[in-house]
Motif scaffolding. Structure first.
Motif, PDB file in Angstrom:
ATOM      1  N   ILE A 141      55.169  29.837  20.461  1.00 46.88           N
ATOM      2  CA  ILE A 141      53.819  29.345  20.146  1.00 46.88           C
ATOM      3  C   ILE A 141      53.914  27.939  19.551  1.00 46.88           C
ATOM      4  O   ILE A 141      53.154  27.044  19.927  1.00 46.88           O
ATOM      5  N   ALA A 142      54.866  27.729  18.643  1.00 50.09           N
ATOM      6  CA  ALA A 142      55.057  26.398  18.052  1.00 50.09           C
ATOM      7  C   ALA A 142      55.377  25.372  19.130  1.00 50.09           C
ATOM      8  O   ALA A 142      54.814  24.269  19.133  1.00 50.09           O
ATOM      9  N   MET A 143      56.255  25.722  20.056  1.00 47.55           N
ATOM     10  CA  MET A 143      56.623  24.777  21.114  1.00 47.55           C
ATOM     11  C   MET A 143      55.447  24.451  22.024  1.00 47.55           C
ATOM     12  O   MET A 143      55.230  23.294  22.383  1.00 47.55           O
ATOM     13  N   ILE A 144      54.695  25.472  22.404  1.00 42.32           N
ATOM     14  CA  ILE A 144      53.552  25.247  23.304  1.00 42.32           C
ATOM     15  C   ILE A 144      52.519  24.344  22.646  1.00 42.32           C
ATOM     16  O   ILE A 144      52.100  23.338  23.222  1.00 42.32           O
ATOM     17  N   PHE A 145      52.106  24.676  21.435  1.00 51.10           N
ATOM     18  CA  PHE A 145      51.107  23.856  20.756  1.00 51.10           C
ATOM     19  C   PHE A 145      51.684  22.502  20.349  1.00 51.10           C
ATOM     20  O   PHE A 145      50.966  21.512  20.293  1.00 51.10           O
ATOM     21  N   GLY A 146      52.983  22.461  20.081  1.00 49.88           N
ATOM     22  CA  GLY A 146      53.623  21.200  19.724  1.00 49.88           C
ATOM     23  C   GLY A 146      53.635  20.193  20.853  1.00 49.88           C
ATOM     24  O   GLY A 146      53.652  18.989  20.632  1.00 49.88           O
ATOM     25  N   MET A 147      53.604  20.678  22.090  1.00 53.39           N
ATOM     26  CA  MET A 147      53.620  19.780  23.246  1.00 53.39           C
ATOM     27  C   MET A 147      52.228  19.323  23.668  1.00 53.39           C
ATOM     28  O   MET A 147      52.093  18.450  24.513  1.00 53.39           O
ATOM     29  N   LEU A 148      51.198  19.913  23.083  1.00 49.05           N
ATOM     30  CA  LEU A 148      49.830  19.503  23.406  1.00 49.05           C
ATOM     31  C   LEU A 148      49.492  18.161  22.771  1.00 49.05           C
ATOM     32  O   LEU A 148      50.065  17.792  21.742  1.00 49.05           O
ATOM     33  N   ASP A 149      48.526  17.498  23.357  1.00 47.12           N
ATOM     34  CA  ASP A 149      47.905  16.359  22.703  1.00 47.12           C
ATOM     35  C   ASP A 149      47.201  16.951  21.478  1.00 47.12           C
ATOM     36  O   ASP A 149      46.388  17.867  21.613  1.00 47.12           O
ATOM     37  N   PRO A 150      47.511  16.496  20.275  1.00 47.33           N
ATOM     38  CA  PRO A 150      46.951  17.137  19.074  1.00 47.33           C
ATOM     39  C   PRO A 150      45.430  17.058  18.981  1.00 47.33           C
ATOM     40  O   PRO A 150      44.822  17.843  18.267  1.00 47.33           O
ATOM     41  N   THR A 151      44.823  16.145  19.713  1.00 53.02           N
ATOM     42  CA  THR A 151      43.365  16.024  19.657  1.00 53.02           C
ATOM     43  C   THR A 151      42.674  16.932  20.665  1.00 53.02           C
ATOM     44  O   THR A 151      41.449  17.045  20.660  1.00 53.02           O
ATOM     45  N   LEU A 152      43.420  17.584  21.526  1.00 52.20           N
ATOM     46  CA  LEU A 152      42.851  18.390  22.606  1.00 52.20           C
ATOM     47  C   LEU A 152      41.951  19.511  22.105  1.00 52.20           C
ATOM     48  O   LEU A 152      40.914  19.782  22.698  1.00 52.20           O
ATOM     49  N   LEU A 153      42.293  20.148  21.025  1.00 55.23           N
ATOM     50  CA  LEU A 153      41.516  21.280  20.522  1.00 55.23           C
ATOM     51  C   LEU A 153      40.437  20.876  19.520  1.00 55.23           C
ATOM     52  O   LEU A 153      39.764  21.739  18.970  1.00 55.23           O
ATOM     53  N   MET A 154      40.285  19.583  19.301  1.00 58.27           N
ATOM     54  CA  MET A 154      39.291  19.117  18.327  1.00 58.27           C
ATOM     55  C   MET A 154      37.924  19.037  18.979  1.00 58.27           C
ATOM     56  O   MET A 154      37.795  18.633  20.136  1.00 58.27           O
ATOM     57  N   ALA A 155      36.894  19.414  18.234  1.00 59.15           N
ATOM     58  CA  ALA A 155      35.523  19.213  18.698  1.00 59.15           C
ATOM     59  C   ALA A 155      35.260  17.716  18.663  1.00 59.15           C
ATOM     60  O   ALA A 155      35.700  17.015  17.753  1.00 59.15           O
ATOM     61  N   SER A 156      34.558  17.200  19.650  1.00 59.32           N
ATOM     62  CA  SER A 156      34.335  15.759  19.692  1.00 59.32           C
ATOM     63  C   SER A 156      33.579  15.292  18.451  1.00 59.32           C
ATOM     64  O   SER A 156      32.677  15.962  17.967  1.00 59.32           O
ATOM     65  N   GLY A 157      34.004  14.166  17.943  1.00 58.57           N
ATOM     66  CA  GLY A 157      33.366  13.586  16.770  1.00 58.57           C
ATOM     67  C   GLY A 157      33.830  14.165  15.448  1.00 58.57           C
ATOM     68  O   GLY A 157      33.366  13.759  14.408  1.00 58.57           O
ATOM     69  N   HIS A 158      34.761  15.116  15.487  1.00 56.92           N
ATOM     70  CA  HIS A 158      35.260  15.713  14.247  1.00 56.92           C
ATOM     71  C   HIS A 158      36.721  15.326  14.051  1.00 56.92           C
ATOM     72  O   HIS A 158      37.455  15.169  15.004  1.00 56.92           O
ATOM     73  N   ASP A 159      37.107  15.177  12.819  1.00 52.85           N
ATOM     74  CA  ASP A 159      38.509  14.963  12.511  1.00 52.85           C
ATOM     75  C   ASP A 159      38.962  16.040  11.522  1.00 52.85           C
ATOM     76  O   ASP A 159      38.220  16.916  11.174  1.00 52.85           O
ATOM     77  N   MET A 160      40.190  15.955  11.109  1.00 54.49           N
ATOM     78  CA  MET A 160      40.755  16.973  10.239  1.00 54.49           C
ATOM     79  C   MET A 160      40.626  16.603   8.763  1.00 54.49           C
ATOM     80  O   MET A 160      41.220  17.230   7.923  1.00 54.49           O
ATOM     81  N   ALA A 161      39.870  15.578   8.449  1.00 57.14           N
ATOM     82  CA  ALA A 161      39.754  15.136   7.060  1.00 57.14           C
ATOM     83  C   ALA A 161      39.214  16.246   6.163  1.00 57.14           C
ATOM     84  O   ALA A 161      39.566  16.333   4.994  1.00 57.14           O
ATOM     85  N   GLY A 162      38.387  17.107   6.704  1.00 55.73           N
ATOM     86  CA  GLY A 162      37.843  18.202   5.917  1.00 55.73           C
ATOM     87  C   GLY A 162      38.846  19.260   5.566  1.00 55.73           C
ATOM     88  O   GLY A 162      38.552  20.186   4.815  1.00 55.73           O
ATOM     89  N   MET A 163      40.070  19.154   6.099  1.00 55.74           N
ATOM     90  CA  MET A 163      41.082  20.162   5.826  1.00 55.74           C
ATOM     91  C   MET A 163      41.846  19.894   4.532  1.00 55.74           C
ATOM     92  O   MET A 163      42.726  20.649   4.186  1.00 55.74           O
ATOM     93  N   GLN A 164      41.542  18.827   3.850  1.00 52.90           N
ATOM     94  CA  GLN A 164      42.235  18.546   2.596  1.00 52.90           C
ATOM     95  C   GLN A 164      41.902  19.615   1.569  1.00 52.90           C
ATOM     96  O   GLN A 164      40.757  20.024   1.449  1.00 52.90           O
ATOM     97  N   HIS A 165      42.895  20.027   0.838  1.00 49.74           N
ATOM     98  CA  HIS A 165      42.694  21.034  -0.202  1.00 49.74           C
ATOM     99  C   HIS A 165      43.304  20.566  -1.495  1.00 49.74           C
ATOM    100  O   HIS A 165      44.254  19.914  -1.531  1.00 49.74           O
TER     101      HIS A 165
END
Length: 165
Positions: A141-165
């Protein structure tokens, strides 16, 4: 094309990161998997294959525990604090890679006699084989997702900034 932190780690500092973070753990895990199949089919637990299986299990668990701690402190914590994740695929790839510490650590603990001591040989063998299988699943699973374009699963117009904890 952007790459996940998983792939960036493996691509950086060639060939050393690839050897340290991929080749060594995979060689140890595949050694365990191959010898595990032999042991499951032959039930010959007193020979060299069984010793190799135990050695690779213990070495893999101990080695990957070191990788886990190192990457947690030098990559996961800083990326999380700084909002540096590149998307869900990035988090999944790194998360599943690091989750490999659970089955590999379990194999080491099992072969060191620190867990499941009260179980009979058959039960320990089933647990050992299950932990090998779990590692193979999380690693793939790590290898498969690691080979993806990391932005592929993102909703358009959203970034991961909200993931800060």
């Amino acid at each position: 094309m952007p790459m996940t932190h998983y792939m960036a780690l493996l691509a950086a500092n060639q060939p050393w990161n690839l050897i340290l973070f991929m080749a060594i753990p995979v060689i140890l895990a595949e050694t365990v998997a191959i010898t595990e199949l032999y042991l499951l089919f032959t039930r010959k637990f007193g020979g060299g294959v069984h010793r190799l299986n135990r050695l690779a299990s213990i070495a893999g668990g101990v080695y990957f525990s070191g990788i886990f701690v190192y990457l947690l402190l030098t990559a996961v914590v800083p990326l999380t604090q700084q909002g540096g994740w590149l998307g869900p695929a990035d988090v999944i790839a790194v998360g599943f890679y690091l989750a490999g510490v659970i089955p590999l650590g379990g194999l080491a603990l099992l072969d060191l006699g620190l867990i499941a001591r009260q179980h009979d040989d058959e039960a320990r063998l089933r647990l050992h084989a299950t932990l090998v299988a779990v590692f193979l699943v999380v690693a793939h699973i790590a290898m498969i997702f690691g080979m993806l374009d990391p932005t592929l699963l993102m909703a358009s117009g959203h970034d991961m900034a909200g993931m800060q904890h």
